[in-house]
Design a protein around this motif. Structure first.
Motif, PDB file in Angstrom:
ATOM      1  N   GLN A 455      64.541  70.564  -2.745  1.00 41.22           N
ATOM      2  CA  GLN A 455      63.650  71.707  -2.949  1.00 41.22           C
ATOM      3  C   GLN A 455      64.442  72.967  -3.261  1.00 41.22           C
ATOM      4  OE1 GLN A 455      59.895  72.142  -2.517  1.00 41.22           O
ATOM      5  NE2 GLN A 455      60.688  73.853  -3.734  1.00 41.22           N
ATOM      6  N   GLU A 456      64.172  73.536  -4.454  1.00 38.69           N
ATOM      7  CA  GLU A 456      64.737  74.841  -4.808  1.00 38.69           C
ATOM      8  C   GLU A 456      63.658  75.906  -4.680  1.00 38.69           C
ATOM      9  OE1 GLU A 456      66.820  74.719  -8.571  1.00 38.69           O
ATOM     10  OE2 GLU A 456      68.088  73.071  -7.897  1.00 38.69           O
ATOM     11  N   PHE A 457      64.116  77.164  -4.538  1.00 40.90           N
ATOM     12  CA  PHE A 457      63.195  78.248  -4.219  1.00 40.90           C
ATOM     13  C   PHE A 457      63.124  79.314  -5.305  1.00 40.90           C
ATOM     14  CE2 PHE A 457      64.260  76.483   0.011  1.00 40.90           C
ATOM     15  CZ  PHE A 457      62.977  76.174   0.436  1.00 40.90           C
ATOM     16  N   TRP A 458      62.666  78.963  -6.498  1.00 43.15           N
ATOM     17  CA  TRP A 458      62.098  79.857  -7.503  1.00 43.15           C
ATOM     18  C   TRP A 458      63.017  80.987  -7.953  1.00 43.15           C
ATOM     19  CZ3 TRP A 458      59.509  80.650  -2.516  1.00 43.15           C
ATOM     20  CH2 TRP A 458      58.909  79.469  -2.074  1.00 43.15           C
ATOM     21  N   ASN A 475      57.324  84.041   1.200  1.00 39.79           N
ATOM     22  CA  ASN A 475      56.897  82.863   0.463  1.00 39.79           C
ATOM     23  C   ASN A 475      57.753  81.661   0.821  1.00 39.79           C
ATOM     24  OD1 ASN A 475      54.932  83.312  -2.301  1.00 39.79           O
ATOM     25  ND2 ASN A 475      55.594  85.129  -1.194  1.00 39.79           N
ATOM     26  N   VAL A 476      59.056  81.865   1.010  1.00 41.30           N
ATOM     27  CA  VAL A 476      59.928  80.778   1.457  1.00 41.30           C
ATOM     28  C   VAL A 476      59.483  80.281   2.826  1.00 41.30           C
ATOM     29  CG1 VAL A 476      62.267  80.183   2.190  1.00 41.30           C
ATOM     30  CG2 VAL A 476      61.921  81.511   0.101  1.00 41.30           C
ATOM     31  N   GLU A 477      59.211  81.197   3.744  1.00 42.24           N
ATOM     32  CA  GLU A 477      58.794  80.810   5.088  1.00 42.24           C
ATOM     33  C   GLU A 477      57.490  80.015   5.068  1.00 42.24           C
ATOM     34  OE1 GLU A 477      57.691  82.759   9.460  1.00 42.24           O
ATOM     35  OE2 GLU A 477      58.624  83.992   7.902  1.00 42.24           O
ATOM     36  N   SER A 478      56.508  80.494   4.309  1.00 43.28           N
ATOM     37  CA  SER A 478      55.228  79.798   4.230  1.00 43.28           C
ATOM     38  C   SER A 478      55.401  78.393   3.676  1.00 43.28           C
ATOM     39  CB  SER A 478      54.261  80.597   3.358  1.00 43.28           C
ATOM     40  OG  SER A 478      52.991  79.999   3.322  1.00 43.28           O
ATOM     41  N   THR A 479      56.260  78.251   2.685  1.00 47.39           N
ATOM     42  CA  THR A 479      56.477  76.948   2.062  1.00 47.39           C
ATOM     43  C   THR A 479      57.195  75.991   2.999  1.00 47.39           C
ATOM     44  OG1 THR A 479      56.525  77.922  -0.150  1.00 47.39           O
ATOM     45  CG2 THR A 479      57.574  75.771   0.118  1.00 47.39           C
ATOM     46  N   VAL A 480      58.244  76.449   3.643  1.00 51.32           N
ATOM     47  CA  VAL A 480      59.020  75.584   4.534  1.00 51.32           C
ATOM     48  C   VAL A 480      58.163  75.103   5.705  1.00 51.32           C
ATOM     49  CG1 VAL A 480      60.968  75.522   6.144  1.00 51.32           C
ATOM     50  CG2 VAL A 480      61.236  76.532   3.872  1.00 51.32           C
ATOM     51  N   LYS A 481      57.350  75.972   6.275  1.00 54.36           N
ATOM     52  CA  LYS A 481      56.470  75.547   7.362  1.00 54.36           C
ATOM     53  C   LYS A 481      55.487  74.479   6.899  1.00 54.36           C
ATOM     54  CE  LYS A 481      56.592  79.726  10.222  1.00 54.36           C
ATOM     55  NZ  LYS A 481      55.824  80.869  10.762  1.00 54.36           N
ATOM     56  N   ARG A 482      55.156  74.517   5.630  1.00 56.39           N
ATOM     57  CA  ARG A 482      54.203  73.544   5.091  1.00 56.39           C
ATOM     58  C   ARG A 482      54.838  72.182   4.869  1.00 56.39           C
ATOM     59  NH1 ARG A 482      52.817  72.092  -0.160  1.00 56.39           N
ATOM     60  NH2 ARG A 482      54.075  73.714  -1.129  1.00 56.39           N
ATOM     61  N   LEU A 508      66.154  79.529   6.740  1.00 54.70           N
ATOM     62  CA  LEU A 508      65.958  78.081   6.694  1.00 54.70           C
ATOM     63  C   LEU A 508      66.483  77.402   7.959  1.00 54.70           C
ATOM     64  CD1 LEU A 508      66.891  77.435   2.969  1.00 54.70           C
ATOM     65  CD2 LEU A 508      64.626  77.309   3.985  1.00 54.70           C
ATOM     66  N   MET A 509      67.606  77.874   8.463  1.00 46.63           N
ATOM     67  CA  MET A 509      68.137  77.299   9.694  1.00 46.63           C
ATOM     68  C   MET A 509      67.201  77.584  10.870  1.00 46.63           C
ATOM     69  SD  MET A 509      70.723  75.635   8.726  1.00 46.63           S
ATOM     70  CE  MET A 509      69.923  75.426   7.121  1.00 46.63           C
ATOM     71  N   LYS A 510      66.597  78.777  10.876  1.00 49.14           N
ATOM     72  CA  LYS A 510      65.679  79.127  11.944  1.00 49.14           C
ATOM     73  C   LYS A 510      64.394  78.308  11.879  1.00 49.14           C
ATOM     74  CE  LYS A 510      62.661  82.949  13.361  1.00 49.14           C
ATOM     75  NZ  LYS A 510      62.215  84.323  13.029  1.00 49.14           N
ATOM     76  N   LEU A 511      63.853  78.131  10.667  1.00 51.78           N
ATOM     77  CA  LEU A 511      62.584  77.425  10.510  1.00 51.78           C
ATOM     78  C   LEU A 511      62.728  75.917  10.593  1.00 51.78           C
ATOM     79  CD1 LEU A 511      61.102  79.455   7.506  1.00 51.78           C
ATOM     80  CD2 LEU A 511      60.445  79.636   9.918  1.00 51.78           C
TER      81      LEU A 511
END
Length: 902
Positions: A455-458, A475-482, A508-511
């Motif tokens: 997964q790359e982030f836009w 937007n990264v946070e919302s996507t990773v949680k999904r 990313l490490m936190k989520l």
């Protein structure tokens, strides 16, 4: 006039796009209402749209019951403004001919007419059922591009920013239970649309993609401004719209969101898994200061249930964590591990979580997960990156995923493309950074099929970086949680060939913290890609397929070649007068302004089979070139797999995988979901046990992709001349190492007097004489004269194919129907003394248009004298509007048409 079949297919694909946005990463036991438009998939909700500049009323009035929308257009939701405008015939179909070309002037471009031109109101009426009374009611929009105001019954309840963010809006006090309600969404395009004007900077050897680069200032689908694998001048509205679903659901006083389960496996045995579970808890009530509740977690079917009390304040969000230190039940012995394709079973577990107040369940969510460990390092001879699954090294046979350019996708389309992907033998999909974050259904299928995801982030080096860093990280946070519960999700990368937004790695490490990460796609052991366009297939074998250095070694993130679509598809994408002779203006436009060389080098390679007199003949020969393109690339990488070849290779990501628009430079299938020869020749090259031929060395090698060794296997090679007379045969006994390669088992010695064109049949049999792999090649006597030519035994000197003797096939068909699926088992037998060369089965409707999508177990194959083959064809009953027709055709057989009983 556009082909009627094309019109109906485009209509189906455009109006079925609504399912694509439905988030299913975690499900609820309660009722969820999807507010998708009726035009999309026969739902209950009719959406209307109108340009915001033409609406003189206030937002409060627009979002109030009784507002007159009789002069508004029907809208596709999920979808985009341009989707709906094309659906309403305001503009022509962009994917036909040169309709989308800027110079055609048929569809206004946002860079010329301004953002206001594509700023629209979307509006629908919806019912809140009586069963929702007394509960907390949530509205969940899952994706709007780019900014949006969410109005409910005259109230502005939320604003969204960025393409990839979901929201959870408490509408309890603003909707009327048992009555009609109004949802109005004002959608604004990206802040900086960018222009398609080429910038002065860009990658060497490529067109200057990404327009002037300003599209990158937004957190959005960057390719919408234009790229060489799609339309260079982009998508006119930059995909403005409600591109994912909006839904309505209820909870009690307390709601659960984003359940997450992390597995830690004991090494090196991988026989014990320690599970850590977390979930976000929300107190939605305004009338109570605190709520005492109990959070329960269950791993279904494993007799694992853990509970924890929680006191939560009014309006508070808390994350509750269950650790194996607190709850020893969360230590699983001998877990059922999840594996990628060919490596083991795709075992999945289910986590169910509830929150209760006074013994009454307020909310319940569940998610699937897999127990596995995916790691990578650069402990290799050339410091290239190598991946491991559950401690075992895995050779990446990957690909680059390009989304549908106008977001006209669907669950049906997603299923078809991933089923083709699985059939091809691919084991990893890279979501290229200029694309999107795909749907949860996409991830779900990858979990089930054993397909890894990168997964790359836009962000990409072809454009600037996001202006609003907060919007980007949200937007990264919302996507990773999904997506983080999916075992198929293997790796995070911030960008394509660029850098990162500060804080991305830490976020990313936190989520998550369970996946690897690198800043961009060409660093930390992943080198530069190429080639991207047509080259002489012989170049793959000598590792000189690009002036930038194709590098069949290490980890190559982008390496590929095109395939011409079948003739039926070519006829659907342009006027007949442009098909033949080839109209370069149209063909080049449908080839990213000629980037893949379809009207030049590809045509030259096709002409090496003899000049064509019609588009039908040219398209048939075009499949020969596409087949060799794919087979040569994959087999060269097979040969050099890991440390068994002359070079160390750890992975290849084919560039690129799926067609974003109708184009003459297709891949394993074209945009309309009709497979090309490339699919089946890739599937052959990537079968787990595979015997193959090297056009440069004339050697035979055998590849094993299983984590298992095999002994006493036999490899056999036979060579036949143009008259199907056997002129050479050789065999050898081999032992195949686990996940290994036996290279250059022997060399094929071609007789000096062999015919200009000849054929090679390879077979691999097990210790009991059963065939486990077979392969077929056509070869010429032409010498390879270097990378700047189109010469060589895989590329030229095939004009004498017309001298092949006629072959005769006999066939039998058996029709089956089960669970809404239509099946045909076709048995073909070559009853002649001649090789039946390059046979194709086609499942057609009464108008002789391909039934799409249809799934063939094999196609574009050759049969030796006396050889038989069973091919099964499957399609959904709903794809058959009338009695289907099966066509059997090939290079040197008589065309046969069979009417099948529906």
């Amino acid at each position: 006039m556009m082909n009627k079949v094309l019109c109906s297919l485009l209509l189906f694909l455009s109006i079925s796009c609504g399912l694509q946005g439905r988030n299913a990463n975690y499900a609820r036991d309660g009722k969820r209402i999807w507010l998708d438009s009726k035009e999309i998939h026969h739902g209950e909700y009719v959406w209307k749209m109108k340009k915001a500049g033409d609406v003189t009323s206030s937002a409060e009035e627009v979002s109030t019951l009784g507002y007159d929308t009789s002069d508004w257009l029907s809208a596709i939701v999920p979808g985009t403004v341009l989707n709906s405008l094309v659906y309403n015939k305001e503009y022509p179909e962009p994917y036909y001919g040169v309709n989308n070309k800027l110079e055609s002037g048929k569809i206004p471009d946002i860079s010329k007419v301004g953002r206001e031109f594509y700023t629209y109101w979307f509006r629908t009426e919806f019912d809140v059922p009586e069963s929702f009374a007394g509960k907390t009611i949530w509205l969940q929009p899952d994706g709007v591009n780019y900014r949006a105001e969410i109005w409910v019954n005259g109230n502005l309840l939320s604003t969204l920013n960025g393409m990839f963010i979901s929201d959870y809006i408490n509408v309890t006090d603003f909707v009327k239970v048992g009555r009609k309600n109004i949802l109005a969404v004002k959608v604004y395009p990206v802040d900086v649309p960018g222009t398609t004007m080429p910038k002065s900077w860009g990658a060497t050897g490529e067109f200057h993609n990404g327009g002037n680069g300003n599209i990158g200032l937004n957190t959005t689908m960057l390719m919408s401004v234009g790229w060489d694998f799609t339309f260079m001048d982009g998508i006119r509205d930059r995909n403005t719209g409600i591109w994912k679903s909006i839904s309505l659901y209820t909870t009690g006083a307390v709601a659960l969101r984003h359940p997450f389960i992390k597995s830690e496996l004991r090494k090196p045995e991988y026989d014990i898994a320690r599970e850590t579970i977390s979930v976000e808890v929300n107190n939605a009530l305004n009338s109570t200061d605190t709520i005492d509740c109990v959070i329960s977690s269950e791993i279904v079917g494993e007799n694992i249930i853990v509970k924890k009390p929680l006191r939560i304040l009014r309006g508070e969000n808390k994350t509750v964590v269950f650790t194996p230190e607190e709850f020893p039940q969360l230590v699983i012995e001998n877990p059922r591990l999840w594996w990628p394709v060919n490596k083991g079973p795709q075992n999945l577990y289910e986590l169910k979580m509830t929150v209760s107040v006074d013994g009454v369940v307020c909310d319940s969510v569940k998610t699937r997960f897999g127990i596995r460990e995916i790691t990578s390092d650069m402990n290799t001879p050339d410091h290239s990156r190598v991946f491991y699954i559950n401690g075992k090294r895995i050779f990446i046979r990957g690909t680059n995923w390009i989304p549908e350019a106008m977001l006209r996708s669907s669950d049906e389309r997603t299923y078809a493309e991933l089923r083709y992907t699985r059939q091809a033998g691919i084991n990893l999909i890279r979501f290229w950074g200029g694309g999107i974050a795909e749907s949860d259904y996409f991830f779900q299928l990858c979990d089930e099929m054993g397909l890894l995801i990168w997964q790359e982030f836009w962000m990409t080096g072809d454009t600037r970086h996001p202006q609003d860093k907060g919007v980007y990280l949200n937007n990264v946070e919302s996507t990773v949680k999904r997506i983080r519960n999916h075992p198929s999700l293997a790796y995070y990368v911030a960008s394509n060939e660029s850098s990162e937004v500060t804080g991305t790695r830490e976020l990313l490490m936190k989520l998550d913290g369970t996946r690897g990460y690198q800043m961009q796609s060409e660093c930390e052991g992943v080198h530069d890609g190429s080639p991207y366009k047509q080259v002489n297939p012989m170049q793959h074998y000598e590792n000189t397929a690009s002036s930038r250095g194709s590098r069949v070694d290490g980890f190559n993130p982008e390496y590929g070649a095109p395939t011409l679509p079948t003739v039926e598809i070519l006829k659907e994408m342009m006027d007949e007068k442009d098909l033949w002779p080839i109209n370069r203006e149209v063909w080049d436009y449908l080839d990213g302004n000629g980037f893949h060389l379809m009207s030049t080098m590809y045509k030259e390679l096709v002409d090496n089979y003899g000049k064509s007199s019609s588009i039908e003949e040219f398209a048939q020969k075009g499949q020969f070139v596409g087949a060799i393109n794919s087979k040569s690339i994959w087999e060269v990488w097979n040969y050099n797999k890991l440390d068994y070849g002359d070079r160390f290779c750890s992975g290849l990501l084919f560039w690129y995988h799926n067609c974003p628009v109708r184009q003459v430079s297709a891949r394993m299938w074209d945009w309309s979901l009709e497979p090309t020869a490339s699919l089946y020749h890739t599937a052959n090259a990537l079968e787990p046990l595979h015997v193959q031929f090297d056009y440069l060395k004339n050697t035979v090698s055998v590849i094993n992709d299983y984590y298992k060794s095999f002994s006493n296997y036999t490899v056999m090679a036979q060579v036949y001349d143009i008259n199907s007379r056997k002129v050479f045969e050789k065999s050898a006994k081999i032992n195949l190492p686990s996940d290994g390669v036996i290279n250059d088992v022997f060399t094929i010695c071609f007789p000096e007097d062999i015919s200009q064109i000849h054929f090679i049949k390879l077979r691999l049999t097990d210790e009991r004489g059963r065939e486990v792999s077979s392969n077929f090649y056509w070869r010429s006597n032409d010498k390879y004269e270097g990378k700047d030519t189109t010469t060589g035994p895989a590329a030229s000197g095939f004009e004498d194919l017309v001298k092949m003797k006629r072959a005769r096939l006999v066939s039998s068909c058996k029709v089956r129907k089960t669970d809404g699926q239509f099946w045909v088992d076709v048995t073909l037998r070559n009853v002649s003394n001649s090789i039946a060369f390059f046979n194709q089965l086609q499942f057609l409707d009464q108008n002789l248009s391909p039934v799409r999508p249809s799934f063939y177990t094999d196609n574009f194959f050759s049969l030796m004298p006396g050889e038989s083959k069973l091919v099964t064809i499957e399609t959904a009953d709903q794809n058959l509007k009338n009695t289907p027709v099966l066509v059997i055709k090939g290079w040197n057989i008589e065309r046969k048409q069979i009417n099948l009983e529906k």
